[in-house]
Design a protein around this motif. Structure first.
Motif, PDB file in Angstrom:
ATOM      1  N   VAL A  99       0.844  -1.193   0.000  1.00  0.00           N
ATOM      2  CA  VAL A  99       0.000   0.000   0.000  1.00  0.00           C
ATOM      3  C   VAL A  99       0.882   1.247   0.000  1.00  0.00           C
ATOM      4  O   VAL A  99       2.106   1.153   0.127  1.00  0.00           O
ATOM      5  CB  VAL A  99      -0.992   0.029   1.194  1.00  0.00           C
ATOM      6  CG1 VAL A  99      -1.947  -1.154   1.139  1.00  0.00           C
ATOM      7  CG2 VAL A  99      -0.251   0.072   2.517  1.00  0.00           C
ATOM      8  N   ARG A 184      -0.330   1.037  -3.807  1.00  0.00           N
ATOM      9  CA  ARG A 184      -1.750   0.890  -4.194  1.00  0.00           C
ATOM     10  C   ARG A 184      -2.495   0.260  -3.032  1.00  0.00           C
ATOM     11  O   ARG A 184      -1.976  -0.605  -2.337  1.00  0.00           O
ATOM     12  CB  ARG A 184      -1.883   0.054  -5.463  1.00  0.00           C
ATOM     13  CG  ARG A 184      -1.549  -1.420  -5.315  1.00  0.00           C
ATOM     14  CD  ARG A 184      -1.242  -2.074  -6.650  1.00  0.00           C
ATOM     15  NE  ARG A 184       0.073  -1.672  -7.142  1.00  0.00           N
ATOM     16  CZ  ARG A 184       0.342  -1.406  -8.427  1.00  0.00           C
ATOM     17  NH1 ARG A 184      -0.577  -1.522  -9.338  1.00  0.00           N
ATOM     18  NH2 ARG A 184       1.563  -1.051  -8.779  1.00  0.00           N
ATOM     19  N   LEU A 185      -3.709   0.703  -2.834  1.00  0.00           N
ATOM     20  CA  LEU A 185      -4.539   0.092  -1.804  1.00  0.00           C
ATOM     21  C   LEU A 185      -5.097  -1.213  -2.354  1.00  0.00           C
ATOM     22  O   LEU A 185      -5.506  -1.285  -3.517  1.00  0.00           O
ATOM     23  CB  LEU A 185      -5.656   1.037  -1.380  1.00  0.00           C
ATOM     24  CG  LEU A 185      -5.186   2.320  -0.677  1.00  0.00           C
ATOM     25  CD1 LEU A 185      -6.367   3.211  -0.322  1.00  0.00           C
ATOM     26  CD2 LEU A 185      -4.380   1.990   0.583  1.00  0.00           C
ATOM     27  N   HIS A 186      -5.083  -2.238  -1.501  1.00  0.00           N
ATOM     28  CA  HIS A 186      -5.507  -3.586  -1.900  1.00  0.00           C
ATOM     29  C   HIS A 186      -6.972  -3.653  -2.308  1.00  0.00           C
ATOM     30  O   HIS A 186      -7.416  -4.635  -2.873  1.00  0.00           O
ATOM     31  CB  HIS A 186      -5.244  -4.535  -0.739  1.00  0.00           C
ATOM     32  CG  HIS A 186      -5.769  -4.020   0.568  1.00  0.00           C
ATOM     33  ND1 HIS A 186      -5.145  -3.005   1.265  1.00  0.00           N
ATOM     34  CD2 HIS A 186      -6.885  -4.322   1.262  1.00  0.00           C
ATOM     35  CE1 HIS A 186      -5.846  -2.718   2.352  1.00  0.00           C
ATOM     36  NE2 HIS A 186      -6.910  -3.502   2.366  1.00  0.00           N
ATOM     37  N   THR A 187      -7.733  -2.594  -1.992  1.00  0.00           N
ATOM     38  CA  THR A 187      -9.161  -2.597  -2.322  1.00  0.00           C
ATOM     39  C   THR A 187      -9.425  -2.106  -3.742  1.00  0.00           C
ATOM     40  O   THR A 187     -10.549  -2.190  -4.222  1.00  0.00           O
ATOM     41  CB  THR A 187      -9.917  -1.661  -1.366  1.00  0.00           C
ATOM     42  OG1 THR A 187      -9.223  -0.410  -1.327  1.00  0.00           O
ATOM     43  CG2 THR A 187      -9.982  -2.237   0.030  1.00  0.00           C
ATOM     44  N   LYS A 188      -8.385  -1.589  -4.415  1.00  0.00           N
ATOM     45  CA  LYS A 188      -8.604  -1.019  -5.753  1.00  0.00           C
ATOM     46  C   LYS A 188      -8.328  -2.073  -6.809  1.00  0.00           C
ATOM     47  O   LYS A 188      -7.167  -2.336  -7.156  1.00  0.00           O
ATOM     48  CB  LYS A 188      -7.705   0.193  -5.949  1.00  0.00           C
ATOM     49  CG  LYS A 188      -7.864   1.171  -4.788  1.00  0.00           C
ATOM     50  CD  LYS A 188      -7.781   2.597  -5.197  1.00  0.00           C
ATOM     51  CE  LYS A 188      -8.435   3.462  -4.139  1.00  0.00           C
ATOM     52  NZ  LYS A 188      -7.905   4.798  -4.077  1.00  0.00           N
TER      53      LYS A 188
END
Ligand SMILES: Nc1nc2c(ncn2[C@@H]2O[C@H](COP(=O)(O)OP(=O)(O)OP(=O)(O)O)[C@@H](O)[C@H]2O)c(=O)[nH]1
Ligand SMILES: Nc1nc2c(ncn2[C@@H]2O[C@H](COP(=O)(O)OP(=O)(O)OP(=O)(O)O)[C@@H](O)[C@H]2O)c(=O)[nH]1
Ligand SMILES: [Mg+2]
Ligand SMILES: [Mg+2]
Lengths: 293, 312
Positions: A99, A184-188
Motif C-alpha cells: 500500500v 496501491r490500496l488492496h481494495t482497488k
C-alpha cells in the motif's frame, strides 16, 4: 521505546506479583499483546495456550511465563519460513509491492546495496510510473549503490518498463532485478489487476519470475495489515513480508498475526532511512524485542 | 471480513425480549462484542477501556423500549459515545489576521504530507485563497522534486529556493522556510503551506528542528498527517507530536481503503485536537472535510446507522 516499556513493565509486574500464574497476570499479558498490534484472535490463541500450561500448573512464575510466551511467538513466526529458492540461471526477479507510503522505494534502494555487498550484479526497475517524482527518488537510490536503473517516464505503462527491465537483466545476465512498484490500496481492483499483468509480463520472458514478491508493510500498521496481506497475495503471489520503520515506537505485532493466519514469513526489517538500515528478519530477536526493554 | 457489530449484538441480545431494563448481566456479552469490534477497528486499548465503561454506565438501567430493540438501543449509545469523543462539529480553518497564514505539515514517514499539501492548496484555491507551497524536506531523495511536480499538476505557486549545495540540515531547512515566507508576502500569497520531512516522534534532533520551524514561522495551523491504517501506535506518535508542537488539527489519509480508522479516535483522545480533513485518494481533489458521523459508522462496521438513528 514506549510500547516496549509498557510491555516490559507489565511483564515485570507479572514477575513481581505472581508465584502462580493467575488470571489477572494473563490479562496483563493480553493487554500487552493487544497494544503491540497482534490483534485479538492471535492474542487469544497465544493466551489460551499459556492458560493451558498454567492450569496444568507447570508454570512456576513470571520468568517462566515470559520464556514460554517468547517461545510461542517465535514458533508462530518461524512456522511459515521457507527456503529461498535461487533460480537455475540469473536473473532473480524480485517485486516490491504494498500500500502507499510503506517504504517500497527505500527498500528497493536498500536491497540494491544488500545484494551488491554479496557481490551480485544488480539492476533496478522503476515501475512506479504514477506517483510524482517516484522515478527520481529511485534514481537517487540507484546512484547511492552504483547500480543501473531501467526507467521510462511518468504516466507510462508500468508493464512496459518492466518488460524492458527483465529483457535488459537477461541480456546482461544480471544476478538480481529489483522492481519498485507504485503504492496501491488492496481494495482497488484496477490497480491490483495491474500487478497481475506485471506478473504475466515478467513470466513471458522468465517463466519462474517473479521469484520473490515482497509485501512491504509499515510496522505501525494495525489490523488492516491482514487484509493487505490477503489481497496482495491473491493478486501478486506474495512470498514474504518486509516490515519497515521498526526504528519507531511501533512494534509490528501485526506480522505475528499474518504469520499465524496467512502463513507468510517476514524476510527483512527496515530500521531507518539510511542505506544500511535493512536487516534480515530474526524471529528470536523480534520476539525478544516484543517482550523486553 | 468482519461481522457487523449489529449482527453481533443481535446474537448477544437473542434472549432479551420484550419489556425490561438493560442490566449488568444482560449487557455483559454485548459489551464484550463492542470491545472486539473496537479493537478490530484499531481503537487504542486504553481508549476502548474508557469507552466501554462509559457505555456500560449509560446502558445499565435503560428501559427496553418498544420502538427500538435492545440491539438498536445499545448501538445508539455506542454511536453517541464515539461521536462525543470525536467532537460533533467539523472544524474550521484558522487564518492569520495579517497574511500569510502559515500551515505547517507534520507527521511520520510516508503518512501523506506531500500529497496532502497539494490537496490543501487546491482546497484553498477553491475557497478563493492564493496559496504558496514550499518543501523543507531536504532529507528524503527527490522529496522537493515531488512537491514541485504536485505544484505543477495543481497549478499552484511554489517557492523552490536554491539549496546552493548546502548540506542537508536544520540550517538549510530554516533558510528555505524563511525565504518562502518572505516570498509569499512579496507575491501576495495569503497562505503558505510548508511540507516537511517525515520524522519519528522519538527522533530528538528532527523534533527539535520542527520546534524551531514553528518558532520561526509562527504557523496558524500545525496539521498532523496520519495514516488511517495505523494501529495501536497512533496514540504514541500523536502524543509525541502534540507534546512538542501543540498540533492544531489532524488529517487522516488513505481513507479510500478499507481500514476502519480507529486511529482517529485514539488521536483525538490523546491530543484533544479535531480531525479536520480526510484523504480519499492519491489525486489532488481526493480530499474532504471530516465528518465524525461517517467514521463512527465505519468503525462500527457500516450498517444501517442512518435509518436506525431516524427511528430513535
Ligand atoms: N524511519 C524509517 N523510515 C523509513 C523506513 N523505510 C522507509 N522509510 C521512510 O518512509 C517514507 C516512505 O518511503 P518510500 O520508500 O517512499 O515508500 P513507498 O512505499 O515507496 O511509497 P509510495 O511509492 O508512495 O507508495 C520515506 O520518508 C522513507 O524515508 C524505515 O525503515 N524507517
Ligand atoms: N490511496 C491514497 N493514497 C494516498 C493518500 N494520501 C497520500 N497517499 C499516497 O501515500 C504515499 C505517500 O504520500 P506522500 O505524500 O509522499 O507522504 P509523505 O508523508 O510526504 O512521505 P515522506 O515525505 O516520505 O514522509 C503516496 O503514494 C501517496 O500517493 C490518500 O488519501 N489515499
Ligand atoms: Mg515508492
Ligand atoms: Mg513528503
Amino acid at each position: 521505546t514506549r510500547t516496549r516499556e509498557s510491555l516490559s513493565s507489565r511483564l515485570e509486574g507479572v514477575l513481581a506479583l505472581t508465584r502462580t500464574v493467575d488470571e489477572s497476570a494473563l490479562e496483563d499479558l493480553e493487554s500487552a499483546l493487544l497494544t503491540s498490534d497482534l490483534g485479538l484472535p492471535t492474542t487469544t490463541a497465544i493466551l489460551d495456550q499459556l492458560r493451558d500450561h498454567a492450569r496444568r500448573k507447570d508454570i512456576d512464575g513470571g520468568e517462566e511465563l515470559r520464556e514460554l510466551l517468547k517461545e510461542q511467538i517465535q514458533a508462530i513466526l518461524e512456522a511459515p519460513a521457507r527456503p529461498i529458492v535461487e533460480p537455475a540461471e540469473p536473473p532473480k526477479v524480485i517485486f516490491l509491492v504494498g500500500v502507499n507510503g510503506t517504504g517500497k522505494t527505500t527498500t528497493t534502494g536498500k536491497l540494491a546495496a544488500w545484494y551488491r555487498a554479496e557481490n551480485k550484479s544488480v539492476l533496478l526497475c522503476a515501475a512506479d510510473t504514477f506517483r510524482a517524482a517516484a522515478i527520481e527518488q529511485l534514481e537517487v537510490w540507484a546512484g547511492r549503490s552504483g547500480v543501473e536503473m531501467i526507467r521510462s517516464r511518468q504516466g507510462a505503462d508500468p508493464a512496459a518498463v518492466l518488460y524492458d527491465a527483465v529483457a535488459a537483466a537477461k541480456a546482461r545476465s544480471a544476478d538480481i532485478l529489483v522492481v519498485d512498484t507504485a503504492g496501491r490500496l488492496h481494495t482497488k481492483s484496477g490497480l491490483m489487476d495491474e500487478l497481475e499483468k506485471m506478473r504475466r509480463t515478467a513470466k513471458r520472458l522468465i517463466p519462474e519470475a517473479p521469484h520473490e514478491v515482497l509485501l512491504v508493510m509499515d510496522a505501525t500498521t494495525g489490523q488492516n495489515g491482514l487484509q493487505q496481506a490477503r489481497l496482495f497475495t491473491e493478486a501478486s503471489g506474495v512470498t514474504g513480508i518486509v516490515l519497515t520503520k521498526l526504528d519507531g515506537t511501533a512494534k509490528g505485532g501485526i506480522a505475528v498475526a499474518i504469520a499465524r493466519e496467512l502463513n507468510l514469513p517476514v524476510r527483512f526489517v527496515g530500521v531507518g532511512e539510511k542505506i544500511g538500515d535493512l536487516l534480515e528478519f530474526d524471529p528470536a530477536a523480534f520476539a525478544d524485542s516484543l517482550l523486553s526493554k | 471480513m468482519f461481522e457487523n457489530l449489529t449482527e453481533k449484538l443481535q446474537r448477544a441480545f437473542k434472549h432479551l425480549r420484550g419489556q425490561g431494563v438493560l442490566t449488568e448481566e444482560n449487557i455483559g456479552e454485548a459489551l464484550r462484542e463492542i470491545r472486539v469490534a473496537l479493537l478490530e477497528a484499531d481503537v487504542n486499548l486504553n481508549v476502548v477501556k474508557d469507552l466501554i465503561e462509559h457505555i456500560r454506565a449509560k446502558a445499565v438501567g435503560t428501559e427496553v423500549m418498544t420502538a427500538l430493540s435492545p440491539t438498536e438501543q445499545v448501538i445508539k449509545i455506542v454511536h453517541d459515545e464515539l461521536l462525543e469523543l470525536l467532537g460533533k462539529d467539523t472544524a474550521r480553518f484558522k487564518f492569520a489576521s495579517r497574511p500569510p497564514t502559515v500551515i505547517l505539515m507534520a507527521g511520520l514517514q510516508g503518512s501523506g504530507k506531500t500529497t496532502t499539501s497539494g490537496k490543501l492548496a487546491v482546497w484553498l484555491k477553491k475557497g478563493g485563497h492564493r496559496p504558496m507551497l514550499v518543501s523543507v524536506d531536504v532529507y528524503r531523495p527527490a522529496a522537493r522534486e515531488q512537491l514541485k511536480v504536485v505544484a505543477k499538476s495543481t497549478e499552484t505557486r511554489i517557492y523552490e529556493g536554491d539549496t546552493k549545495g548546502e548540506a542537508a540540515g536544520t540550517a538549510l531547512v530554516e533558510r528555505l522556510a524563511k525565504e518562502a515566507k518572505r516570498e509569499a508576502m512579496i507575491m501576495g500569497c495569503d497562505t503558505l503551506i510548508v511540507d516537511t520531512a517525515g520524522r519519528l516522534g522519538i527522533d530528538e534532533e528532527l523534533m527539535q528542528e520542527m520546534e524551531r520551524l514553528k518558532k520561526l514561522l509562527d504557523p496558524q495551523e500545525i496539521l498532523f498527517v496520519a495514516d488511517s491504517m495505523t494501529g495501536q501506535d497512533a496514540v504514541n506518535s500523536a502524543q509525541d507530536f502534540h507534546r512538542r508542537l501543540s498540533i492544531t488539527g489532524v488529517v487522516l489519509t488513505k481513507m479510500d481503503g478499507d481500514a476502519r480508522g480507529g486511529a482517529a479516535l485514539s488521536i483525538r483522545h490523546v491530543t484533544g485536537q479535531p480531525i479536520k480533513f480526510i484523504g480519499m485518494g492519491e489525486k489532488p481533489d481526493a480530499f474532504e472535510p471530516f465528518h465524525p458521523d461517517r467514521i463512527t459508522s465505519r468503525i462500527l462496521g457500516h450498517g444501517d446507522m442512518a435509518t436506525l438513528l431516524e427511528k430513535a
